[in-house]
Design a protein around this motif. Structure first.
Motif, PDB file in Angstrom:
ATOM      1  N   PHE A 218       0.805  -1.215   0.000  1.00 11.68           N
ATOM      2  CA  PHE A 218       0.000   0.000   0.000  1.00 11.68           C
ATOM      3  C   PHE A 218       0.842   1.271   0.000  1.00 11.68           C
ATOM      4  O   PHE A 218       0.309   2.372   0.096  1.00 11.68           O
ATOM      5  CB  PHE A 218      -0.948   0.016   1.211  1.00 11.68           C
ATOM      6  CG  PHE A 218      -1.990  -1.055   1.159  1.00 11.68           C
ATOM      7  CD1 PHE A 218      -2.846  -1.147   0.072  1.00 11.68           C
ATOM      8  CD2 PHE A 218      -2.116  -1.977   2.179  1.00 11.68           C
ATOM      9  CE1 PHE A 218      -3.809  -2.138   0.010  1.00 11.68           C
ATOM     10  CE2 PHE A 218      -3.075  -2.975   2.122  1.00 11.68           C
ATOM     11  CZ  PHE A 218      -3.919  -3.053   1.040  1.00 11.68           C
ATOM     12  N   ASP A 219       2.156   1.130  -0.110  1.00  7.66           N
ATOM     13  CA  ASP A 219       3.020   2.304  -0.095  1.00  7.66           C
ATOM     14  C   ASP A 219       2.815   3.114  -1.369  1.00  7.66           C
ATOM     15  O   ASP A 219       3.094   2.622  -2.464  1.00  7.66           O
ATOM     16  CB  ASP A 219       4.485   1.856   0.022  1.00  7.66           C
ATOM     17  CG  ASP A 219       5.394   3.014   0.398  1.00  7.66           C
ATOM     18  OD1 ASP A 219       5.150   4.146  -0.086  1.00  7.66           O
ATOM     19  OD2 ASP A 219       6.331   2.800   1.168  1.00  7.66           O
ATOM     20  N   PRO A 220       2.325   4.355  -1.256  1.00  9.16           N
ATOM     21  CA  PRO A 220       2.020   5.122  -2.469  1.00  9.16           C
ATOM     22  C   PRO A 220       3.251   5.733  -3.134  1.00  9.16           C
ATOM     23  O   PRO A 220       3.137   6.348  -4.184  1.00  9.16           O
ATOM     24  CB  PRO A 220       1.088   6.217  -1.954  1.00  9.16           C
ATOM     25  CG  PRO A 220       1.475   6.408  -0.531  1.00  9.16           C
ATOM     26  CD  PRO A 220       1.993   5.092  -0.029  1.00  9.16           C
TER      27      PRO A 220
ATOM     28  N   ALA B  81       1.769   5.421  -8.912  1.00  5.79           N
ATOM     29  CA  ALA B  81       0.457   5.513  -9.559  1.00  5.79           C
ATOM     30  C   ALA B  81      -0.283   6.713  -8.975  1.00  5.79           C
ATOM     31  O   ALA B  81       0.087   7.235  -7.916  1.00  5.79           O
ATOM     32  CB  ALA B  81      -0.323   4.224  -9.317  1.00  5.79           C
ATOM     33  N   PRO B  82      -1.354   7.201  -9.665  1.00  8.12           N
ATOM     34  CA  PRO B  82      -2.152   8.286  -9.089  1.00  8.12           C
ATOM     35  C   PRO B  82      -2.743   7.851  -7.751  1.00  8.12           C
ATOM     36  O   PRO B  82      -3.000   6.672  -7.532  1.00  8.12           O
ATOM     37  CB  PRO B  82      -3.275   8.490 -10.129  1.00  8.12           C
ATOM     38  CG  PRO B  82      -2.784   7.865 -11.382  1.00  8.12           C
ATOM     39  CD  PRO B  82      -1.859   6.757 -10.971  1.00  8.12           C
ATOM     40  N   LEU B  83      -2.950   8.835  -6.872  1.00 11.08           N
ATOM     41  CA  LEU B  83      -3.535   8.528  -5.558  1.00 11.08           C
ATOM     42  C   LEU B  83      -4.997   8.101  -5.703  1.00 11.08           C
ATOM     43  O   LEU B  83      -5.609   8.271  -6.756  1.00 11.08           O
ATOM     44  CB  LEU B  83      -3.438   9.744  -4.646  1.00 11.08           C
ATOM     45  CG  LEU B  83      -2.025  10.064  -4.146  1.00 11.08           C
ATOM     46  CD1 LEU B  83      -2.082  11.168  -3.111  1.00 11.08           C
ATOM     47  CD2 LEU B  83      -1.381   8.820  -3.545  1.00 11.08           C
ATOM     48  N   ALA B  84      -5.546   7.557  -4.612  1.00 14.95           N
ATOM     49  CA  ALA B  84      -6.913   7.018  -4.621  1.00 14.95           C
ATOM     50  C   ALA B  84      -7.965   8.107  -4.791  1.00 14.95           C
ATOM     51  O   ALA B  84      -9.095   7.825  -5.177  1.00 14.95           O
ATOM     52  CB  ALA B  84      -7.178   6.239  -3.330  1.00 14.95           C
ATOM     53  N   VAL B  85      -7.608   9.359  -4.477  1.00 15.99           N
ATOM     54  CA  VAL B  85      -8.519  10.487  -4.699  1.00 15.99           C
ATOM     55  C   VAL B  85      -7.814  11.560  -5.504  1.00 15.99           C
ATOM     56  O   VAL B  85      -6.583  11.654  -5.479  1.00 15.99           O
ATOM     57  CB  VAL B  85      -9.031  11.108  -3.382  1.00 15.99           C
ATOM     58  CG1 VAL B  85     -10.137  10.257  -2.798  1.00 15.99           C
ATOM     59  CG2 VAL B  85      -7.904  11.294  -2.405  1.00 15.99           C
ATOM     60  N   ARG B  86      -8.616  12.419  -6.164  1.00 21.58           N
ATOM     61  CA  ARG B  86      -8.019  13.414  -7.034  1.00 21.58           C
ATOM     62  C   ARG B  86      -7.645  14.709  -6.341  1.00 21.58           C
ATOM     63  O   ARG B  86      -7.163  15.631  -6.978  1.00 21.58           O
ATOM     64  CB  ARG B  86      -8.981  13.724  -8.192  1.00 21.58           C
ATOM     65  CG  ARG B  86      -9.039  12.627  -9.233  1.00 21.58           C
ATOM     66  CD  ARG B  86      -9.737  13.143 -10.449  1.00 21.58           C
ATOM     67  NE  ARG B  86     -11.032  13.716 -10.057  1.00 21.58           N
ATOM     68  CZ  ARG B  86     -11.768  14.484 -10.829  1.00 21.58           C
ATOM     69  NH1 ARG B  86     -11.340  14.796 -12.032  1.00 21.58           N
ATOM     70  NH2 ARG B  86     -12.924  14.942 -10.420  1.00 21.58           N
ATOM     71  N   THR B  87      -7.921  14.827  -5.027  1.00 21.09           N
ATOM     72  CA  THR B  87      -7.581  16.044  -4.305  1.00 21.09           C
ATOM     73  C   THR B  87      -6.138  16.413  -4.570  1.00 21.09           C
ATOM     74  O   THR B  87      -5.243  15.588  -4.358  1.00 21.09           O
ATOM     75  CB  THR B  87      -7.756  15.848  -2.799  1.00 21.09           C
ATOM     76  OG1 THR B  87      -8.929  15.072  -2.588  1.00 21.09           O
ATOM     77  CG2 THR B  87      -7.855  17.169  -2.076  1.00 21.09           C
TER      78      THR B  87
ATOM     79  N   ALA C  25      -3.723  15.884  -1.593  1.00 23.01           N
ATOM     80  CA  ALA C  25      -4.074  14.754  -0.729  1.00 23.01           C
ATOM     81  C   ALA C  25      -2.846  14.007  -0.255  1.00 23.01           C
ATOM     82  O   ALA C  25      -2.807  13.484   0.848  1.00 23.01           O
ATOM     83  CB  ALA C  25      -4.997  13.787  -1.472  1.00 23.01           C
TER      84      ALA C  25
ATOM     85  N   GLY D 126      -2.350  13.117   3.689  1.00 23.98           N
ATOM     86  CA  GLY D 126      -2.755  11.718   3.791  1.00 23.98           C
ATOM     87  C   GLY D 126      -1.635  10.863   4.335  1.00 23.98           C
ATOM     88  O   GLY D 126      -1.819  10.099   5.270  1.00 23.98           O
TER      89      GLY D 126
END
Lengths: 218, 218, 218
Positions: free
Chosen positions: B148-150, B200-206, B209, B213
């Motif tokens: 889960f490491d972004p 990869a892009p984050l789970a939200v478009r903020t 974020a 986060g």
């Protein structure tokens, strides 16, 4: 053989009760409520056996025989009414956990041997059964599992017990008496290791690894 | 077909060894002892395969063939004697983990296809096998899973590898050579993503974020 | 009976979608990326059902019917494009989680009853299915599970729903209407308990256990 089966069933239910108490005690320490206590008791006490039965491909006892739900209920009530001093919880928790560990490494190994597993695999499944419930309990409660605490030994007594039971079984000398002696041995080793801080060498040979490792990891 | 089976078995054992080393290295970083190292190596290396076999409803290889216990033992000894510098652990850990990831997504997908699963389900089970052991390893060690490491990508190479193997299998072009190429591709993508921080892009478009986060979640 | 099956399948897929959204929302709050969002959505939404099917010894639906992968994909896309305000995530997360909880305790119990389990065991498996996915979601994201939060009640509505469904089934009064009423009851109880902080007694009777317990454990 009948004796073996009876010992296995009785010891299994007693082991379930011991682990259930450890689950309810951890729930008390974490400030969970009565429902959380029942669920953590159920997970700690039934999780290892369900994993064992899934691996053996037999219907999990916890989901076929409702009597397995009695120990977690009893444990939840017992902890609620009896253990009002939360700060004493760790000592009692370790003792009950050791009782479950001692019984489960024996019943788990026996069930695996009865199912015809290779002796090495049977001992491995015994250890898995014994440490599985406590591991699940600590993981879902968001604690570093007791299993990995380098300040004492946890899995080693269960490994020893599983090997001893395998040898007793293969040599035809597993009886109620020898089984009880094996369980007592595992229980005593675990409690003594905790009480006197017996520990195994660290995972690496670095002389000063213990202090920074523990400091960083916890 | 025979080649496929041999590749699968050899690659499976090699993948087990790679994940086992990653488990022992994490045990070293967390300050666990030798027994904890062996257990974390076993969980990391055998957990994904046991989950795969339970889902396929075949006896878990780790509990039917004792040879699967050799890689965790070797890994524990190797980490104890060779990796005395704990601070270098993360780099080596990621490389071994990537090796396991590459091999397991291929062997897991193959086993699922051989068992007759729908191609989509087979690819899903390949990914589950590949990321399962590392996920269990990180969860029981009380870490936020690498998965889960972004800051880099982890599961994407395994997903790609599982799809590639499924296509190779269905078109009858899976061979030792194409399988090795697929595994090398997964391994290289994972290591390069980690080295160069491909993400990869984050789970939200903020827009902002990422910073709060990550700051809040870790 | 046909109606029961259709209700079960439709409700199952809807429950999968609800839990998938809860998974993607948690991924957003933790700062995970899109792949992490998809994986956490899949684990949250499919984990409980896979556990249920393994215990019932039937092939896990998630690995035999690729349609089960659609809800996690939809949830990931939905959260990415719609929920850009991460700080509002917890409220929405709880509502979607409650929807999954309500549907899964019903479908899980029904599947267990159809498989011929003892009514008590069927209710237990219904609760396991309902709380399992959310528990896995929170554990792998390294959070104290919602399940154990003593500030409201989580599992109690699911337990009630599983018992109600068991009684309806045994008395032959389970229909689309009564099933929907039961699900609405579970959903409403869970959301109201969260909104108004209804809670159960703590695991121990110590008068001041709540404050230090929560303070220490979190």
């Amino acid at each position: 053989m009948d004796t073996v089966l009876h010992v296995a069933l009785g010891a299994d239910l007693l082991g379930v009760f011991f682990f259930a108490v450890s689950g309810s005690l951890l729930a008390a320490r974490k400030g969970f409520d009565l429902v959380g206590s029942l669920l953590l008791a159920s997970l700690a006490s039934l999780g290892g056996g369900v994993a064992r039965d899934l691996i053996l491909n037999v219907p999990p006892a916890a989901f076929t025989n409702p009597v397995y739900l009695v120990p977690p209920l009893l444990a939840t009530v017992l902890v609620y009414f009896v253990f009002s001093r939360v700060e004493r919880g760790m000592r009692v928790l370790v003792v009950f956990d050791a009782g479950g560990l001692a019984l489960f490494c024996i019943t788990g190994t026996l069930k695996a041997l009865d199912a015809g597993l290779h002796p090495v695999s049977a001992a491995l499944l015994g250890v898995t059964t014994a440490v599985g419930g406590g591991l699940l309990r600590d993981v879902v409660a968001n604690e570093v599992p007791q299993l990995f605490d380098p300040r004492d030994i946890y899995a080693l007594p269960a490994m020893l017990g599983s090997v001893v039971v395998t040898v007793l079984y293969l040599t035809g000398t597993f009886t109620l008496v020898t089984g009880t002696v094996a369980a007592s041995l595992v229980f005593s080793l675990r409690v003594l290791a905790w009480r006197y801080g017996w520990h195994a060498p660290l995972a690496v040979r670095t002389p000063d690894a213990r202090s920074p490792g523990v400091g960083g990891g916890r």
